[in-house]
Write a protein that holds these residues in place. Structure first.
Motif, PDB file in Angstrom:
ATOM      1  N   ASN A 124       0.818  -1.203   0.000  1.00 16.19           N
ATOM      2  CA  ASN A 124       0.000   0.000   0.000  1.00 16.19           C
ATOM      3  C   ASN A 124       0.860   1.264   0.000  1.00 16.19           C
ATOM      4  OD1 ASN A 124      -2.309  -1.926   1.453  1.00 16.19           O
ATOM      5  ND2 ASN A 124      -3.094  -0.344   0.110  1.00 16.19           N
ATOM      6  N   GLU A 125       1.938   1.246   0.779  1.00 12.64           N
ATOM      7  CA  GLU A 125       2.819   2.414   0.799  1.00 12.64           C
ATOM      8  C   GLU A 125       3.477   2.617  -0.569  1.00 12.64           C
ATOM      9  OE1 GLU A 125       5.483   1.955   4.115  1.00 12.64           O
ATOM     10  OE2 GLU A 125       3.976   2.666   5.541  1.00 12.64           O
ATOM     11  N   LYS A 126       3.865   1.530  -1.203  1.00 11.71           N
ATOM     12  CA  LYS A 126       4.444   1.617  -2.544  1.00 11.71           C
ATOM     13  C   LYS A 126       3.426   2.201  -3.524  1.00 11.71           C
ATOM     14  CE  LYS A 126       6.723  -1.208  -6.068  1.00 11.71           C
ATOM     15  NZ  LYS A 126       7.169  -2.547  -6.442  1.00 11.71           N
ATOM     16  N   GLU A 127       2.191   1.744  -3.435  1.00 10.62           N
ATOM     17  CA  GLU A 127       1.120   2.264  -4.303  1.00 10.62           C
ATOM     18  C   GLU A 127       0.881   3.750  -4.030  1.00 10.62           C
ATOM     19  OE1 GLU A 127      -1.305   2.412  -7.332  1.00 10.62           O
ATOM     20  OE2 GLU A 127      -0.452   0.467  -6.767  1.00 10.62           O
ATOM     21  N   GLN A 128       0.913   4.135  -2.761  1.00  8.63           N
ATOM     22  CA  GLN A 128       0.729   5.551  -2.420  1.00  8.63           C
ATOM     23  C   GLN A 128       1.848   6.400  -3.012  1.00  8.63           C
ATOM     24  OE1 GLN A 128       0.047   6.264   1.800  1.00  8.63           O
ATOM     25  NE2 GLN A 128      -1.159   4.381   1.927  1.00  8.63           N
ATOM     26  N   ARG A 129       3.084   5.929  -2.884  1.00 10.87           N
ATOM     27  CA  ARG A 129       4.213   6.684  -3.451  1.00 10.87           C
ATOM     28  C   ARG A 129       4.080   6.816  -4.966  1.00 10.87           C
ATOM     29  NH1 ARG A 129       6.787   3.633   0.558  1.00 10.87           N
ATOM     30  NH2 ARG A 129       7.530   4.946   2.253  1.00 10.87           N
ATOM     31  N   ALA A 130       3.684   5.715  -5.610  1.00 10.46           N
ATOM     32  CA  ALA A 130       3.505   5.743  -7.064  1.00 10.46           C
ATOM     33  C   ALA A 130       2.391   6.712  -7.444  1.00 10.46           C
ATOM     34  CB  ALA A 130       3.198   4.346  -7.590  1.00 10.46           C
ATOM     35  N   THR A 131       1.300   6.683  -6.705  1.00 10.06           N
ATOM     36  CA  THR A 131       0.168   7.566  -6.989  1.00 10.06           C
ATOM     37  C   THR A 131       0.561   9.023  -6.777  1.00 10.06           C
ATOM     38  OG1 THR A 131      -1.418   5.855  -6.381  1.00 10.06           O
ATOM     39  CG2 THR A 131      -2.213   8.129  -6.328  1.00 10.06           C
ATOM     40  N   MET A 132       1.269   9.277  -5.704  1.00  5.34           N
ATOM     41  CA  MET A 132       1.691  10.653  -5.430  1.00  5.34           C
ATOM     42  C   MET A 132       2.688  11.131  -6.481  1.00  5.34           C
ATOM     43  SD  MET A 132       2.099  10.422  -1.336  1.00  5.34           S
ATOM     44  CE  MET A 132       1.163  11.582  -0.365  1.00  5.34           C
ATOM     45  N   GLY A 133       3.533  10.249  -6.943  1.00  3.34           N
ATOM     46  CA  GLY A 133       4.500  10.606  -7.973  1.00  3.34           C
ATOM     47  C   GLY A 133       3.839  10.937  -9.287  1.00  3.34           C
ATOM     48  N   LYS A 134       2.752  10.230  -9.593  1.00  2.87           N
ATOM     49  CA  LYS A 134       2.026  10.470 -10.844  1.00  2.87           C
ATOM     50  C   LYS A 134       1.328  11.812 -10.828  1.00  2.87           C
ATOM     51  CE  LYS A 134       0.943   5.614 -11.622  1.00  2.87           C
ATOM     52  NZ  LYS A 134      -0.114   4.615 -11.551  1.00  2.87           N
ATOM     53  N   SER A 135       0.884  12.235  -9.641  1.00  2.00           N
ATOM     54  CA  SER A 135       0.082  13.452  -9.598  1.00  2.00           C
ATOM     55  C   SER A 135       0.913  14.708  -9.382  1.00  2.00           C
ATOM     56  CB  SER A 135      -0.973  13.337  -8.484  1.00  2.00           C
ATOM     57  OG  SER A 135      -0.342  13.175  -7.238  1.00  2.00           O
ATOM     58  N   VAL A 136       2.220  14.556  -9.212  1.00  2.00           N
ATOM     59  CA  VAL A 136       3.076  15.720  -9.059  1.00  2.00           C
ATOM     60  C   VAL A 136       3.342  16.315 -10.433  1.00  2.00           C
ATOM     61  CG1 VAL A 136       5.359  16.512  -8.336  1.00  2.00           C
ATOM     62  CG2 VAL A 136       4.159  14.782  -6.994  1.00  2.00           C
ATOM     63  N   PRO A 137       3.040  17.599 -10.621  1.00  2.00           N
ATOM     64  CA  PRO A 137       3.278  18.191 -11.938  1.00  2.00           C
ATOM     65  C   PRO A 137       4.767  18.221 -12.253  1.00  2.00           C
ATOM     66  CG  PRO A 137       2.564  19.870 -10.362  1.00  2.00           C
ATOM     67  CD  PRO A 137       2.511  18.549  -9.666  1.00  2.00           C
ATOM     68  N   PRO A 138       5.111  18.077 -13.520  1.00  2.00           N
ATOM     69  CA  PRO A 138       6.540  18.102 -13.887  1.00  2.00           C
ATOM     70  C   PRO A 138       7.159  19.447 -13.558  1.00  2.00           C
ATOM     71  CG  PRO A 138       5.135  18.109 -15.849  1.00  2.00           C
ATOM     72  CD  PRO A 138       4.235  17.954 -14.659  1.00  2.00           C
ATOM     73  N   LYS A 139       8.436  19.425 -13.186  1.00  2.00           N
ATOM     74  CA  LYS A 139       9.147  20.659 -12.842  1.00  2.00           C
ATOM     75  C   LYS A 139       9.388  21.445 -14.121  1.00  2.00           C
ATOM     76  CE  LYS A 139      11.444  18.847  -8.801  1.00  2.00           C
ATOM     77  NZ  LYS A 139      12.707  18.556  -8.143  1.00  2.00           N
ATOM     78  N   ARG A 140       9.209  22.728 -13.990  1.00  2.00           N
ATOM     79  CA  ARG A 140       9.442  23.618 -15.128  1.00  2.00           C
ATOM     80  C   ARG A 140      10.866  24.115 -15.076  1.00  2.00           C
ATOM     81  NH1 ARG A 140       4.760  27.886 -15.284  1.00  2.00           N
ATOM     82  NH2 ARG A 140       5.419  28.102 -17.416  1.00  2.00           N
ATOM     83  N   ILE A 141      11.504  24.074 -16.183  1.00  2.41           N
ATOM     84  CA  ILE A 141      12.865  24.560 -16.274  1.00  2.41           C
ATOM     85  C   ILE A 141      12.818  26.020 -16.725  1.00  2.41           C
ATOM     86  CG2 ILE A 141      15.085  24.322 -17.445  1.00  2.41           C
ATOM     87  CD1 ILE A 141      14.406  21.346 -17.758  1.00  2.41           C
ATOM     88  N   VAL A 142      13.376  26.872 -15.882  1.00  3.70           N
ATOM     89  CA  VAL A 142      13.395  28.293 -16.182  1.00  3.70           C
ATOM     90  C   VAL A 142      14.758  28.632 -16.734  1.00  3.70           C
ATOM     91  CG1 VAL A 142      13.093  30.612 -15.231  1.00  3.70           C
ATOM     92  CG2 VAL A 142      11.760  28.708 -14.301  1.00  3.70           C
ATOM     93  N   ARG A 143      14.767  29.290 -17.913  1.00  3.13           N
ATOM     94  CA  ARG A 143      16.046  29.677 -18.539  1.00  3.13           C
ATOM     95  C   ARG A 143      16.207  31.141 -18.570  1.00  3.13           C
ATOM     96  NH1 ARG A 143      16.992  25.248 -23.206  1.00  3.13           N
ATOM     97  NH2 ARG A 143      16.080  23.581 -22.076  1.00  3.13           N
TER      98      ARG A 143
END
Length: 99
Positions: free
Chosen positions: A80-99
């Protein structure tokens, strides 16, 4: 009752167990959403302790050796903890690279 009939009943129970594990995993995704929204970490040692104590008590009440039951539930909690980490990772928006 023949051995084949008994084994067929065991197979049916095995299928039910798998369906219940799948339900538990789906609930882990819902827990992950709440934890992410509220900033709660995935691992909750007190919850784990409470669950393990509860299932061991249930095992004893049902005349089942609590030691392997504890091991089974430690595995389920880890899944369950592994599934939670995977779920949380999926819902984190990708980091924007500022140039």
């Amino acid at each position: 009752m023949t051995i084949e009939e008994v084994r067929a009943q065991i197979t049916q129970i095995d299928e039910e167990i798998i369906h219940l594990i799948a339900q538990r995993q789906n609930l882990a995704k819902k827990v992950a959403a709440v934890k992410q929204t509220e900033g709660i970490p995935v691992h909750d040692n007190q919850r784990k302790t409470d669950v393990l104590e509860y299932v061991m008590k249930l095992a004893k009440a049902n005349h089942i050796d609590p030691v392997p039951v504890k091991t089974i539930f430690e595995t389920l909690i880890s899944m369950n903890e592994k599934e939670q980490r995977a779920t949380m990772g999926k819902s984190v928006p990708p980091k924007r690279i500022v140039r």
